[in-house]
Write a protein that holds these residues in place. Structure first.
Motif, short mmCIF file in Angstrom:
data_model
loop_
_atom_site.label_atom_id
_atom_site.label_comp_id
_atom_site.label_asym_id
_atom_site.label_seq_id
_atom_site.Cartn_x
_atom_site.Cartn_y
_atom_site.Cartn_z
N LEU A 83 0.92 -1.13 -0.12
CA LEU A 83 -0.08 0.02 -0.04
C LEU A 83 0.81 1.34 0.09
CD1 LEU A 83 -2.69 1.50 0.08
CD2 LEU A 83 -2.72 0.92 2.71
N LEU A 84 1.94 1.32 0.86
CA LEU A 84 2.99 2.32 0.62
C LEU A 84 3.41 2.71 -0.72
CD1 LEU A 84 4.75 2.04 4.10
CD2 LEU A 84 3.07 3.84 3.65
N GLY A 85 3.81 1.63 -1.34
CA GLY A 85 4.20 1.74 -2.53
C GLY A 85 3.43 2.38 -3.58
N ALA A 86 1.91 1.98 -3.39
CA ALA A 86 1.04 2.55 -4.25
C ALA A 86 0.95 4.12 -4.05
CB ALA A 86 -0.26 2.01 -4.16
N LEU A 87 0.80 4.20 -2.81
CA LEU A 87 0.77 5.60 -2.18
C LEU A 87 1.76 6.61 -2.65
CD1 LEU A 87 -1.14 5.13 1.14
CD2 LEU A 87 -2.17 6.01 -1.02
N LEU A 117 -8.51 -6.90 -5.17
CA LEU A 117 -7.36 -5.71 -5.32
C LEU A 117 -7.76 -4.47 -4.79
CD1 LEU A 117 -6.27 -6.46 -9.14
CD2 LEU A 117 -5.05 -7.22 -6.96
N LEU A 118 -6.95 -3.74 -4.25
CA LEU A 118 -7.33 -2.27 -3.93
C LEU A 118 -6.43 -1.81 -5.16
CD1 LEU A 118 -8.87 -0.49 -1.95
CD2 LEU A 118 -6.87 -0.32 -0.71
N SER A 119 -7.15 -1.13 -5.92
CA SER A 119 -6.44 -0.50 -7.18
C SER A 119 -6.70 1.09 -7.23
CB SER A 119 -7.51 -1.04 -8.62
OG SER A 119 -6.91 -0.48 -9.59
N PHE A 120 -5.29 1.54 -7.43
CA PHE A 120 -5.19 2.84 -7.67
C PHE A 120 -4.99 3.55 -8.93
CE2 PHE A 120 -4.29 1.86 -3.28
CZ PHE A 120 -4.64 2.91 -2.40
N GLU A 121 -5.72 4.39 -9.58
CA GLU A 121 -5.43 4.86 -10.90
C GLU A 121 -4.87 6.41 -10.41
OE1 GLU A 121 -9.39 5.47 -12.69
OE2 GLU A 121 -9.56 3.16 -12.88
N HIS A 136 -1.96 1.18 -10.25
CA HIS A 136 -1.18 0.51 -9.50
C HIS A 136 -2.17 -0.62 -8.44
CE1 HIS A 136 2.75 0.68 -7.11
NE2 HIS A 136 2.16 -0.27 -6.41
N ASP A 137 -2.06 -1.76 -8.47
CA ASP A 137 -2.71 -2.86 -7.87
C ASP A 137 -1.84 -3.27 -6.49
OD1 ASP A 137 -4.83 -2.60 -9.78
OD2 ASP A 137 -4.01 -4.08 -10.82
N VAL A 138 -2.93 -3.22 -5.46
CA VAL A 138 -2.54 -3.78 -4.18
C VAL A 138 -3.30 -4.95 -3.77
CG1 VAL A 138 -2.14 -3.38 -1.73
CG2 VAL A 138 -1.69 -1.63 -3.42
N LYS A 139 -2.67 -6.28 -3.66
CA LYS A 139 -3.39 -7.38 -3.26
C LYS A 139 -3.99 -7.34 -1.87
CE LYS A 139 -0.81 -10.65 -6.29
NZ LYS A 139 0.26 -11.77 -6.20
N ILE A 140 -5.18 -7.79 -1.80
CA ILE A 140 -5.80 -7.65 -0.65
C ILE A 140 -6.68 -8.86 -0.24
CG2 ILE A 140 -6.22 -5.09 -0.62
CD1 ILE A 140 -8.88 -5.61 -1.29
N GLU A 141 -7.13 -9.00 0.96
CA GLU A 141 -8.03 -10.31 1.24
C GLU A 141 -9.31 -9.78 2.10
OE1 GLU A 141 -8.27 -14.15 4.20
OE2 GLU A 141 -6.19 -13.31 3.75
N ILE A 142 -10.42 -9.74 1.58
CA ILE A 142 -11.64 -9.16 1.98
C ILE A 142 -11.97 -10.33 3.11
CG2 ILE A 142 -14.00 -8.75 1.75
CD1 ILE A 142 -12.04 -6.83 0.10
#
Length: 295
Positions: A83-87, A117-121, A136-142
């Protein structure tokens, strides 16, 4: 399940996750209609420190939409570094050029090959200056609602003293030196505005004292045998390493209040913004180390 938001304060979001990520690699994030919660409560975390951060949605996001069968709440597990990488990418893109002043960083739920995914455009540009949107996609587990409901904050006894801490960046410099001397940090506080941080070994006795700090009224009902003297120092021992990790949050704090729960833990409230109308609060729980000797 639907989730989409515009990140209006990328840097604040980054610093928040950076503070949580200093404790462990993974965290939980809960979104509902009014709050985002970032949680680190893994008991296997070194030192046992926990953090529960509650941030008002309007402090970080705009155009916020959430929908789920669990009362419009979505809880996810993810890796802080991802997540830090995406931000970090989003922050670099939105601050590197005025070209993207009107562009937005959009965060949303997505799925690829059955992976949530938690996806950032993120706005970007090609070498020839053409505008593009980078994903930039962040893998997540719901998490299931039943699992999310099991996550609860620790139950703690009333505080014996609550003190507004000095500037955390200055405290961090002091504690950095202390943790190189001893593993255990001694924290003392009184109800007349005194705060002491100390380490003690056979060879070294080092302490730093602040006087005239502001006190916050506590709800504790003192035992008749308990000394009501406001000058009395209430003492607790904690891991110096854990306390130093908490101090990473100097990046986001405005006001910080430390609560001494005798023989149990330190509870530290880090406010983002004014305490009367804070945009959010990070609550740190640092467990006590039981020592036979006292100062």
């Amino acid at each position: 399940m639907r989730f989409r938001a515009t990140v209006v304060s990328v840097q604040a979001f980054f610093r928040l996750i950076q503070s949580v990520g200093s404790l462990q690699k993974k965290c939980f994030i809960k979104f509902n209609e009014t709050l985002m919660e970032a949680i680190c409560n893994n008991e296997t975390n070194e030192g046992g420190i926990q953090v529960w951060a509650r941030i008002k949605i309007e402090s970080l996001f705009d155009n916020y939409r959430i929908q789920s069968n669990a009362n419009n709440q979505i809880t996810m597990s993810l890796t802080c570094d991802a997540l830090l990488g995406a931000l970090k990418s989003a922050s670099a893109s939105t601050t590197s050029s005025t070209t993207f002043d009107a562009e937005e960083v959009v965060m949303k739920l997505a799925k690829k090959d059955d992976q949530a995914l938690l996806s950032f455009e993120i706005p970007g540009q090609t070498r020839n200056g053409q505008r593009v949107r980078v994903t930039h996609d962040v893998k997540i587990e719901i998490m299931r609602p039943s699992e999310a409901e099991k996550m609860t904050e620790p139950l703690c006894p009333p505080a014996m003293a609550m003190i507004v801490m000095p500037d955390l960046e200055k405290v961090r410099t002091i504690v950095d030196r202390m943790r190189q001397i001893a593993d255990t940090l001694i924290v003392q506080g009184s109800n007349n505005g005194k705060l002491v941080l100390a380490v003690k070994t056979d060879a070294v006795d080092l302490r730093t004292e602040w006087a005239n700090c502001e006190n916050v009224e506590t709800d504790v009902a003192l035992d008749p045998e308990e000394d009501p003297d406001p000058e009395k120092l209430h003492t607790i021992y904690v891991s110096a390493k854990s306390f130093y990790k908490f101090l990473t949050c100097h990046l986001v704090s405005t006001t910080t209040i430390v609560s001494i729960c005798k023989n149990h833990c330190l509870i530290i409230y880090v406010y983002i913004g004014d305490t009367t109308d804070a945009g959010g609060v990070l609550t740190f729980y640092i467990p006590a180390i039981i020592e036979d000797d006292e100062l």
